[in-house]
Motif scaffolding. Structure first.
Motif, PDB file in Angstrom:
ATOM      1  N   VAL A   1     -34.090  13.781  -5.979  1.00 36.23           N
ATOM      2  CA  VAL A   1     -35.469  13.305  -5.878  1.00 36.23           C
ATOM      3  C   VAL A   1     -35.965  13.018  -7.284  1.00 36.23           C
ATOM      4  N   LEU A   2     -36.141  11.731  -7.581  1.00 30.71           N
ATOM      5  CA  LEU A   2     -36.615  11.304  -8.888  1.00 30.71           C
ATOM      6  C   LEU A   2     -38.139  11.346  -8.921  1.00 30.71           C
ATOM      7  N   HIS A   3     -38.680  11.140 -10.111  1.00 33.12           N
ATOM      8  CA  HIS A   3     -40.128  11.135 -10.268  1.00 33.12           C
ATOM      9  C   HIS A   3     -40.500   9.998 -11.220  1.00 33.12           C
ATOM     10  N   ALA A   4     -40.894   8.876 -10.630  1.00 30.00           N
ATOM     11  CA  ALA A   4     -41.393   7.732 -11.393  1.00 30.00           C
ATOM     12  C   ALA A   4     -42.744   7.342 -10.824  1.00 30.00           C
ATOM     13  N   ASN A   5     -43.704   7.101 -11.702  1.00 30.28           N
ATOM     14  CA  ASN A   5     -45.066   6.777 -11.288  1.00 30.28           C
ATOM     15  C   ASN A   5     -45.442   5.323 -11.509  1.00 30.28           C
ATOM     16  N   HIS A   6     -44.616   4.605 -12.269  1.00 28.82           N
ATOM     17  CA  HIS A   6     -44.943   3.227 -12.633  1.00 28.82           C
ATOM     18  C   HIS A   6     -43.664   2.403 -12.588  1.00 28.82           C
ATOM     19  N   PRO A   7     -43.739   1.141 -12.132  1.00 31.18           N
ATOM     20  CA  PRO A   7     -42.503   0.354 -11.991  1.00 31.18           C
ATOM     21  C   PRO A   7     -41.722   0.185 -13.279  1.00 31.18           C
ATOM     22  N   ASN A  19     -37.687   8.856  -4.390  1.00 26.37           N
ATOM     23  CA  ASN A  19     -38.677   8.934  -5.463  1.00 26.37           C
ATOM     24  C   ASN A  19     -39.979   9.522  -4.934  1.00 26.37           C
ATOM     25  N   GLN A  20     -40.524  10.454  -5.709  1.00 24.69           N
ATOM     26  CA  GLN A  20     -41.876  10.921  -5.441  1.00 24.69           C
ATOM     27  C   GLN A  20     -42.742  10.586  -6.644  1.00 24.69           C
ATOM     28  N   ALA A  21     -43.929  10.105  -6.366  1.00 27.64           N
ATOM     29  CA  ALA A  21     -44.869   9.708  -7.412  1.00 27.64           C
ATOM     30  C   ALA A  21     -46.160  10.490  -7.237  1.00 27.64           C
ATOM     31  N   VAL A  22     -46.929  10.560  -8.312  1.00 30.98           N
ATOM     32  CA  VAL A  22     -48.260  11.144  -8.265  1.00 30.98           C
ATOM     33  C   VAL A  22     -49.264  10.014  -8.458  1.00 30.98           C
ATOM     34  N   LEU A  23     -50.286   9.986  -7.633  1.00 29.68           N
ATOM     35  CA  LEU A  23     -51.342   8.986  -7.769  1.00 29.68           C
ATOM     36  C   LEU A  23     -52.229   9.380  -8.943  1.00 29.68           C
ATOM     37  N   LEU A  24     -52.276   8.524  -9.961  1.00 30.82           N
ATOM     38  CA  LEU A  24     -52.917   8.866 -11.235  1.00 30.82           C
ATOM     39  C   LEU A  24     -53.916   7.777 -11.648  1.00 30.82           C
ATOM     40  N   ALA A  25     -55.141   8.182 -11.923  1.00 26.02           N
ATOM     41  CA  ALA A  25     -56.183   7.237 -12.330  1.00 26.02           C
ATOM     42  C   ALA A  25     -55.788   6.546 -13.628  1.00 26.02           C
ATOM     43  N   ARG A  71     -34.912  -1.754  -5.535  1.00 24.42           N
ATOM     44  CA  ARG A  71     -33.938  -2.630  -6.191  1.00 24.42           C
ATOM     45  C   ARG A  71     -32.841  -1.819  -6.873  1.00 24.42           C
ATOM     46  N   HIS A  72     -33.126  -0.573  -7.196  1.00 21.62           N
ATOM     47  CA  HIS A  72     -32.154   0.292  -7.866  1.00 21.62           C
ATOM     48  C   HIS A  72     -31.637   1.390  -6.938  1.00 21.62           C
ATOM     49  N   GLY A  73     -31.776   1.179  -5.623  1.00 24.43           N
ATOM     50  CA  GLY A  73     -31.206   2.112  -4.662  1.00 24.43           C
ATOM     51  C   GLY A  73     -32.013   3.363  -4.424  1.00 24.43           C
ATOM     52  N   VAL A  74     -33.302   3.339  -4.772  1.00 25.40           N
ATOM     53  CA  VAL A  74     -34.164   4.515  -4.641  1.00 25.40           C
ATOM     54  C   VAL A  74     -35.192   4.259  -3.538  1.00 25.40           C
ATOM     55  N   LEU A  75     -35.228   5.130  -2.545  1.00 25.55           N
ATOM     56  CA  LEU A  75     -36.192   5.003  -1.456  1.00 25.55           C
ATOM     57  C   LEU A  75     -37.451   5.814  -1.745  1.00 25.55           C
ATOM     58  N   PRO A  76     -38.628   5.311  -1.369  1.00 23.74           N
ATOM     59  CA  PRO A  76     -39.864   6.087  -1.532  1.00 23.74           C
ATOM     60  C   PRO A  76     -39.832   7.346  -0.663  1.00 23.74           C
ATOM     61  N   TYR A  77     -40.421   8.403  -1.186  1.00 26.98           N
ATOM     62  CA  TYR A  77     -40.468   9.679  -0.471  1.00 26.98           C
ATOM     63  C   TYR A  77     -41.929  10.100  -0.317  1.00 26.98           C
ATOM     64  N   TYR A  78     -42.521  10.609  -1.394  1.00 24.77           N
ATOM     65  CA  TYR A  78     -43.911  11.045  -1.364  1.00 24.77           C
ATOM     66  C   TYR A  78     -44.746  10.274  -2.383  1.00 24.77           C
ATOM     67  N   LEU A  79     -46.018  10.075  -2.031  1.00 23.49           N
ATOM     68  CA  LEU A  79     -47.060   9.713  -2.982  1.00 23.49           C
ATOM     69  C   LEU A  79     -48.049  10.863  -2.947  1.00 23.49           C
ATOM     70  N   HIS A  80     -48.050  11.664  -4.019  1.00 24.96           N
ATOM     71  CA  HIS A  80     -48.841  12.892  -4.060  1.00 24.96           C
ATOM     72  C   HIS A  80     -50.261  12.631  -4.548  1.00 24.96           C
ATOM     73  N   LEU A  81     -51.230  13.196  -3.852  1.00 25.10           N
ATOM     74  CA  LEU A  81     -52.539  13.363  -4.461  1.00 25.10           C
ATOM     75  C   LEU A  81     -52.403  14.415  -5.557  1.00 25.10           C
ATOM     76  N   LEU A  82     -53.186  14.274  -6.599  1.00 28.49           N
ATOM     77  CA  LEU A  82     -53.057  15.130  -7.777  1.00 28.49           C
ATOM     78  C   LEU A  82     -53.204  16.600  -7.417  1.00 28.49           C
ATOM     79  N   ASP A  83     -52.277  17.423  -7.895  1.00 23.37           N
ATOM     80  CA  ASP A  83     -52.467  18.865  -7.841  1.00 23.37           C
ATOM     81  C   ASP A  83     -53.508  19.225  -8.897  1.00 23.37           C
ATOM     82  N   ARG A  84     -54.536  19.933  -8.490  1.00 19.99           N
ATOM     83  CA  ARG A  84     -55.721  20.120  -9.342  1.00 19.99           C
ATOM     84  C   ARG A  84     -55.486  21.227 -10.372  1.00 19.99           C
TER      85      ARG A  84
END
Length: 354
Positions: free
Chosen positions: A238-244, A267-273, A291-304
């Motif tokens: 599970v990778l972590h990329a937030n921006h293309p 891939n899991q990303a965090v939604l970031l302002a 395009r690089h073989g990575v499927l979306p998993y989670y889009l997280h709301l920010l952990d506070r």
């Protein structure tokens, strides 16, 4: 995560990075690259042609949470742009020293879910092993930026308490290696840990949460690939990329090497302002990953987490963005929008009335 170049040479055909910079040097290339990571906020600013005097909170934020940025990640940032979305993920800000109600040191309840040193058991059928406090990059929104890793060191007793707990609970089917970043550990230590997990008969899957193939692609070398994806357990990365742009070179070849070994990539990303809170960026993030073989998993709301309020996107806006993804992408490219709530039996989905 909290405490948290020597030239890159290539093979004669230029297709794979060398695992050593010269004969006789036994330090892996990725460790050399990690040693050259930027650890000073003034150096970070100047490398990007920014005036440190015009970046308020640079030193105050660094005091609260130390800077670490690999140079391969730095190379994907735009120079002279203080609003670059990759830079904002690692740049100390004045807002980090501000107190906000509801933003706390442990927003996801890790401490209350510790079942053994460094072993978090929140959800049925799976446990999370905090293998290390070290990371290749220190993301400013990190929800474990204040986690006391020294007090909860899973490897202190050679993993024995964690292994014993997993062995005793036959309901556990999956072990998640987390941290810090588990790929910050040497391949020798990781391979030994994985062999011990392989010997537990009721385990079926090994999941590794890591940012290193994205921010420090040198980590994906032959030593890593010699054990990753092998053995009885099904391996999921599970990778972590937030921006293309995080999927661009030099990360792209590293992802190709992982994909070629048949390793499941999510891939899991965090939604970031200010970083990815617009439909175009979020859509391109999913497309770029695929395009690089990575499927979306989670889009997280920010952990506070304390010091991260300036990154928060309201839930109303998050639902709007998620609806936009549904409207513009095929279903398999739409990540699940979730929030982690302590005490719940899993990640809590946000559905936007769909």
């Amino acid at each position: 995560m909290p405490t948290k170049p020597i030239m890159i040479t290539r093979t004669p055909r230029g297709t794979q990075p060398s695992d050593r910079t010269h004969a006789g040097d036994t330090t892996p290339l990725w460790q050399q690259a990690l040693a050259r990571a930027i650890r000073d906020p003034v150096t970070l600013a100047r490398e990007l042609e920014l005036d440190p005097a015009h970046l308020p909170g640079l030193h105050a934020g660094h005091t609260l949470f130390r800077v670490r940025v690999p140079r391969s990640y730095l190379a994907r940032m735009r120079k002279a742009d203080p609003q670059d979305p990759l830079l904002l993920q690692v740049l100390p800000q004045q807002q980090e020293s501000e107190e906000h109600p509801g933003f706390v040191a442990d927003p996801v309840g890790d401490h209350d879910a510790l079942a053994a040193p460094g072993l978090v058991h929140k959800y049925h059928g799976r446990v999370l092993l905090l293998t290390t406090g070290a990371c290749a990059v220190h993301c400013r929104y990190c929800f474990r930026r204040e986690f006391p890793y020294a007090e909860h060191n899973a490897s202190q007793d050679d993993w024995a308490p964690a292994i014993a707990y997993i062995h005793a609970d036959t309901s556990i089917r999956e072990v998640i290696l987390s941290g810090g970043d588990p790929l910050s550990l040497s391949d020798r230590r990781l391979a030994d840990l994985v062999r011990r997990l392989e010997a537990i008969p009721h385990l079926e899957r090994l999941r590794i949460h890591t940012r290193l193939p994205v921010v420090l692609p040198e980590r994906v070398d032959e030593q890593l690939l010699s054990w990753l994806g092998k053995g009885r357990l099904h391996h999921v990365l599970v990778l972590h990329a937030n921006h293309p742009r995080e999927f661009a070179d030099p990360a792209a070849p590293a992802l190709a090497r992982l994909q070629a070994r048949g390793i499941t990539l999510l891939n899991q990303a965090v939604l970031l302002a200010g970083i990815n809170d617009d439909p175009d960026t979020l859509c391109e993030l999913q497309e770029a990953g695929f395009r690089h073989g990575v499927l979306p998993y989670y889009l997280h709301l920010l952990d506070r987490t304390r010091g991260t309020a300036h990154f928060e996107v309201t839930e109303h806006r998050a639902l709007e963005l998620h609806q936009a993804l549904h409207a513009r992408l095929p279903g398999y490219l739409v990540p699940r929008l979730v929030r982690e709530i302590p005490g719940e039996p899993g990640k809590t989905p946000r559905w936007a009335g769909l």
